[in-house]
Design a protein around this motif. Sequence first.
Motif: not given
Length: 322
Positions: A142-144, A188-192
């Motif tokens: 969902a975030a991706s 990187v921002t979504v994983r952060l």
Amino acid sequence: MSTTTTPGVAESPAPAGVSQDRPRRGLRASSTFNFWLFTGPFLIGLVIFVFVPIGWSVWLSFFEARFTVTPSEFVGFANYKEVLTDTDFRNSLVTFTVFAAFIVPATWALSLGLALLVNRLRFMRAFFRSVFFLPTAVSYVAASLIWKMSLFNGVRFGLANTVLGWFGVDNIAWLASPDPPWYWLVIVTVRLWLQSGFFMILFLAALQNIPRELYEAAAIDGAKPGWQTFRHITLPQLRATSTAVILLLLIAAYQAFDEFFNLLSKATWGQPPLVELYKMALGENQNYGAGSAGAVVLTLLICVVTLLQGRIMGFGRGEESK
């Protein structure tokens, strides 16, 4: 022959040792039963869904298995040779190295910074702790999709391009090309955003366990609050937690799949090892033997990196040996 009894002295009751031992044995048996009652389903699920698939993957990696998970022909280490000589798989290891170089220090620094800020709050600490931890409950898929379709969708209506448009910057196709590699910013921002809250909780717990006497002694010795106390008191006291966080971040980086697969689903570049193994095992050829061999190689690589990292940073050693 008559028996004599001492006047005024009551007969002592029969020893109760036997009668008292039975309830104890019953309680002991009940505790054992309760232990297996609660842990049994978990252990059964662990064996069926973890240990058996791992063992079957290792077994399957030595056989020819295309379009089926049933081994057909023993090929020895041929599948391992195929995986290690595959250009895409080796490039995926390079991708992981770049990804880990970005995400591990960035997550460590952001999580520690959030923990320091929350720990200094005098009010609404629980509120901000919950707010920063909340993204951990969001699905990676969902975030991706939110990052891909709303924030960095490559058109002028996306949030990132809208903000850049205020400064006269043209639209950027964030995920369309590896040159320039803007896709790294998205990944990187979504994983952060997804994992910083979890590691913030670990650092916050470690910060609250630091004795206040250390800071009071440092203040008496003339140490200035801020960077000086953080460098010489806070950071050394967080050594064990920092080591554990870095190990967990490295393992999570090796296991990265959802964000890459959903953000770069049609790309032939920038894929991590798990995506390449997914394509190898579930792609057009469906080579489950080679896919299993790649999974074994990746598992061994994670174990080696974890052991080396723990060895370098002293994970598990006592305070006296440091």
